[in-house]
Design an enzyme around this catalytic site. Structure first.
Site, mmCIF file in Angstrom:
data_model
loop_
_atom_site.group_PDB
_atom_site.id
_atom_site.type_symbol
_atom_site.label_atom_id
_atom_site.label_comp_id
_atom_site.label_asym_id
_atom_site.label_seq_id
_atom_site.Cartn_x
_atom_site.Cartn_y
_atom_site.Cartn_z
ATOM 1 N N HIS A 73 1.531 4.322 -2.938
ATOM 2 C CA HIS A 73 1.485 5.779 -2.781
ATOM 3 C C HIS A 73 2.718 6.412 -3.410
ATOM 4 C CE1 HIS A 73 -2.125 6.278 -0.527
ATOM 5 N NE2 HIS A 73 -1.692 5.728 0.593
ATOM 6 N N HIS B 261 -5.838 6.948 -2.616
ATOM 7 C CA HIS B 261 -6.752 5.890 -2.186
ATOM 8 C C HIS B 261 -7.890 5.720 -3.193
ATOM 9 C CE1 HIS B 261 -5.071 6.948 1.949
ATOM 10 N NE2 HIS B 261 -4.665 5.717 1.686
ATOM 11 N N HIS C 54 0.830 -1.210 0.000
ATOM 12 C CA HIS C 54 0.000 0.000 0.000
ATOM 13 C C HIS C 54 0.864 1.260 0.000
ATOM 14 C CE1 HIS C 54 -3.770 2.188 1.209
ATOM 15 N NE2 HIS C 54 -2.872 3.032 1.725
ATOM 16 N N GLU C 55 1.876 1.309 0.869
ATOM 17 C CA GLU C 55 2.709 2.503 0.959
ATOM 18 C C GLU C 55 3.580 2.668 -0.276
ATOM 19 O OE1 GLU C 55 1.846 4.549 3.079
ATOM 20 O OE2 GLU C 55 0.675 3.167 4.322
#
Length: 322
Positions: free
Chosen positions: A212, A218, A208-209
């Site tokens: 980014h 998101h 997830h990070e």
């Protein structure tokens, strides 16, 4: 304080009964001791008031994605915007993101932020990375190897190549810190991805990070999100209203990708709930959204391969079985 006083009184009365009978009966002695203690309590300094002063934010004209400046107790003290911090729960604010957020406002692939396409290499894009000392050595190198394993997953499914930094100016550094957080896109220079020990509980937290950092917001930030989900602001903590901001087509580009409930970038229904009730539900059935933090979804992979042009890198047959 009163309960403690009664305990002291009862001890004194009991000791009087053992050592010598009081000249006053028990009730009268109790009353006199309570009176003496009340006098002492009234002489104690007033406790410090921890409540915030009534600072009126209504006259503040700035839009502050991170909120206004506050003191150590979290109380607003001015109309100036905070210059650093997190929004959307885990996104580090940068000047580029702030400008985009309040510029010309679908899937959360940012349109104008820099990407990691500055070092093409044999049909791929090199992304330099490093570790701080804690991340490199903690658990006998467990954190370091876990991150490397997740980077391998990106390399297997996309045109990205994560390489150990040598002297590159722009690079990602995985650092120990509080929570899991990252900025969006390539910011220039050293770019931290913060990972505390909880971030290693699931593969998807690391993925997830990294997403980014690659340039993704998101999933619930998509401009078309209201066709698929409903945000129950009545269940959201007031300080987190800003974390459900919907971006528009000038800020991020879905590149034709369908809304993806299975994306590793989607919020769970209990994110920032103030009462345990769902903050995000599916519009089609009003059921809570169940986010996953296990793996890249097929659409996550498609999005990366469209953002970093290599649409034909992953065969369709591989996608269907992933």
């Amino acid at each position: 304080m009163r309960m403690w006083a009664l305990v002291v009184i009862n001890v004194l009365i009991w000791s009087n009964c053992v050592v010598a009978r009081p000249t006053l009966d028990d009730d009268e002695l109790r009353k006199q001791l309570i009176s003496l203690l009340d006098d002492e309590i009234q002489q104690l300094p007033e406790p410090v008031n921890q409540k915030c002063n009534d600072f009126d934010e209504s006259h503040c004209t700035e839009q502050c994605i991170l909120g206004f400046e506050s003191n150590s107790e979290g109380c607003t003290v001015s109309c100036r915007c905070k210059s650093f911090g997190l929004f959307d729960g885990d996104i580090m604010m940068t000047a580029e993101v702030a400008e985009m957020y309040f510029g010309n406002e679908n899937r959360g692939a940012s349109r104008n932020l820099k990407r990691w396409d500055n070092i093409p290499f044999r049909g791929k894009y090199k992304i330099p990375y490093s570790f701080d000392r804690m991340t490199a050595t903690a658990g006998g190198g467990f954190r370091k190897s876990r991150i490397r394993k997740m980077l391998d997953l990106f390399e297997q499914r996309t045109c990205l190549k994560f390489v150990k930094r040598t002297n590159e100016n722009d690079y990602i550094e995985f650092v120990d810190g509080i929570g899991c957080s990252s900025s969006v896109g390539r910011n220039g220079g050293r770019q931290p991805i913060t990972m505390d020990k909880s971030c290693y509980l699931k593969d998807g937290f690391i993925i997830h990070e990294v997403m980014h950092a690659l340039g993704f917001f998101h999933e619930h930030s998509r401009p078309d999100r209201d066709y698929y989900v409903k945000i129950n602001l009545e269940n959201v903590k007031p300080q987190n209203f800003k974390d459900f901001k919907k971006l528009n087509q000038f800020e991020i580009n879905s590149m034709g990708s369908p809304y993806d409930f299975g994306s590793v970038m989607h919020y769970d229904s209990k994110h920032f709930t103030k009462n345990g009730k769902p903050t995000i539900v599916e519009r089609r059935n009003n059921l809570p959204v169940k986010a996953q933090r296990e793996r890249l979804s097929p659409e996550d992979i498609n999005q990366i391969n469209m953002m970093y042009p290599c649409q034909s890198y992953l065969p369709e047959s591989d996608l269907s079985s992933y």
